[in-house]
Motif scaffolding. Sequence first.
Motif, mmCIF file in Angstrom:
data_model
loop_
_atom_site.group_PDB
_atom_site.id
_atom_site.type_symbol
_atom_site.label_atom_id
_atom_site.label_comp_id
_atom_site.label_asym_id
_atom_site.label_seq_id
_atom_site.Cartn_x
_atom_site.Cartn_y
_atom_site.Cartn_z
ATOM 1 N N ASP A 80 0.852 -1.185 0.000
ATOM 2 C CA ASP A 80 0.000 0.000 0.000
ATOM 3 C C ASP A 80 0.889 1.236 0.000
ATOM 4 O O ASP A 80 1.155 1.854 1.037
ATOM 5 C CB ASP A 80 -0.909 -0.013 1.233
ATOM 6 C CG ASP A 80 -1.981 1.075 1.188
ATOM 7 O OD1 ASP A 80 -1.846 2.003 0.369
ATOM 8 O OD2 ASP A 80 -2.945 0.989 1.980
ATOM 9 N N HIS A 81 1.347 1.628 -1.187
ATOM 10 C CA HIS A 81 2.289 2.733 -1.292
ATOM 11 C C HIS A 81 1.657 4.073 -0.918
ATOM 12 O O HIS A 81 2.339 4.941 -0.347
ATOM 13 C CB HIS A 81 2.860 2.800 -2.712
ATOM 14 C CG HIS A 81 3.860 1.730 -2.999
ATOM 15 N ND1 HIS A 81 3.523 0.396 -3.051
ATOM 16 C CD2 HIS A 81 5.206 1.792 -3.229
ATOM 17 C CE1 HIS A 81 4.604 -0.321 -3.316
ATOM 18 N NE2 HIS A 81 5.637 0.494 -3.421
ATOM 19 N N ALA A 82 0.386 4.242 -1.209
ATOM 20 C CA ALA A 82 -0.279 5.504 -0.878
ATOM 21 C C ALA A 82 -0.309 5.722 0.631
ATOM 22 O O ALA A 82 -0.012 6.812 1.127
ATOM 23 C CB ALA A 82 -1.692 5.528 -1.459
ATOM 24 N N GLU A 83 -0.666 4.686 1.379
ATOM 25 C CA GLU A 83 -0.692 4.793 2.836
ATOM 26 C C GLU A 83 0.712 4.994 3.388
ATOM 27 O O GLU A 83 0.921 5.800 4.301
ATOM 28 C CB GLU A 83 -1.314 3.516 3.433
ATOM 29 C CG GLU A 83 -1.268 3.436 4.950
ATOM 30 C CD GLU A 83 -2.123 4.488 5.648
ATOM 31 O OE1 GLU A 83 -1.982 4.646 6.875
ATOM 32 O OE2 GLU A 83 -2.926 5.162 4.970
ATOM 33 N N HIS A 110 1.741 8.623 2.799
ATOM 34 C CA HIS A 110 0.996 9.512 3.690
ATOM 35 C C HIS A 110 1.609 9.517 5.087
ATOM 36 O O HIS A 110 1.773 10.585 5.708
ATOM 37 C CB HIS A 110 -0.464 9.073 3.764
ATOM 38 C CG HIS A 110 -1.246 9.755 4.843
ATOM 39 N ND1 HIS A 110 -1.662 11.067 4.758
ATOM 40 C CD2 HIS A 110 -1.666 9.302 6.059
ATOM 41 C CE1 HIS A 110 -2.308 11.395 5.860
ATOM 42 N NE2 HIS A 110 -2.328 10.357 6.669
ATOM 43 N N GLN A 117 3.810 13.017 -5.904
ATOM 44 C CA GLN A 117 4.538 12.450 -4.770
ATOM 45 C C GLN A 117 6.028 12.381 -5.059
ATOM 46 O O GLN A 117 6.858 12.671 -4.183
ATOM 47 C CB GLN A 117 3.999 11.056 -4.435
ATOM 48 C CG GLN A 117 2.630 11.065 -3.788
ATOM 49 C CD GLN A 117 2.185 9.677 -3.360
ATOM 50 O OE1 GLN A 117 2.814 8.671 -3.697
ATOM 51 N NE2 GLN A 117 1.089 9.622 -2.625
#
Length: 283
Positions: A182-185, A188, A222
């Motif tokens: 889960d790269h987005a998490e 973040h 990002q």
Amino acid sequence: MAAAERLPVSELHPDLVYTLAAAAPLERAATVLDRLERLERQGGYDVQAAATLGTAATMANAYDRATGFLRHAAAGLRGQCRLGLLAQTLVSLAFSTVHTVDWETGLPAVAEAMRLAEENAQPRWLTGARIAKAQFAALHGDLDTALAVIGEAERQGLSAAHPSNLAFIQITRGLIGLAAGDHAEAFHCVWRVFDPVDPAHHPFLRTIAIAELAEAATGAEQRALAKAASERLAASAGASGAQLTRINLAFAHALLADDEHAEEHFRAALDLDMSRAPLLAPG
């Protein structure tokens, strides 16, 4: 810092080495590492000095240097029944062994640190021990345990807030996110360490988090944020003597490079001596 260096004490005095590491972990890293190496060769330091020097080493990202001092300190403190300082020392040892991938030393240190910190009512060090346990679990692929333990650490950390613990919680959540794909998490969480207005912001621990941030960055926005953060950090780190800092920055640059220059940056990163940073070593 200048006042400390003018004191009439040996340049190898453990308290002076600690002060330099705490006050200027990037700017004085080379000096701190040189003195730690000299003290390591010299030997003869007592238990209190070993604990002080081990902590100084962790502050300068010299986790490989820290483990010897901290093992020596833990053994002595245990024999002297100095349980409060022992809990602190074991947490520092646990964090060091995460980076050197020394499971045999680290896992027992985590367990003992958690027990002692709870018995001694030391919430800061209990939180630190839980963070280290969650990191070990994430590296081992046990994501359910990692999430449960870091959740406990976060709840404890909010009631006994400490800047480095708040940052390490987000770094650990980023590690768990990457392990889960889960790269987005992950981005973040880790970005909070770099955001000056976030409670988890920590100027020095960015040197630990930068490679993780670069790996988590997907998409143009990002990647641009991570690249700018990497460049700012490289400028402030200068010619840092800490090998882990140089390695983290090198891999961040490689991960964020465009296709034309990626191979060149990866070769430069892999050419660094990673014998003392096995967590990042290939294969």
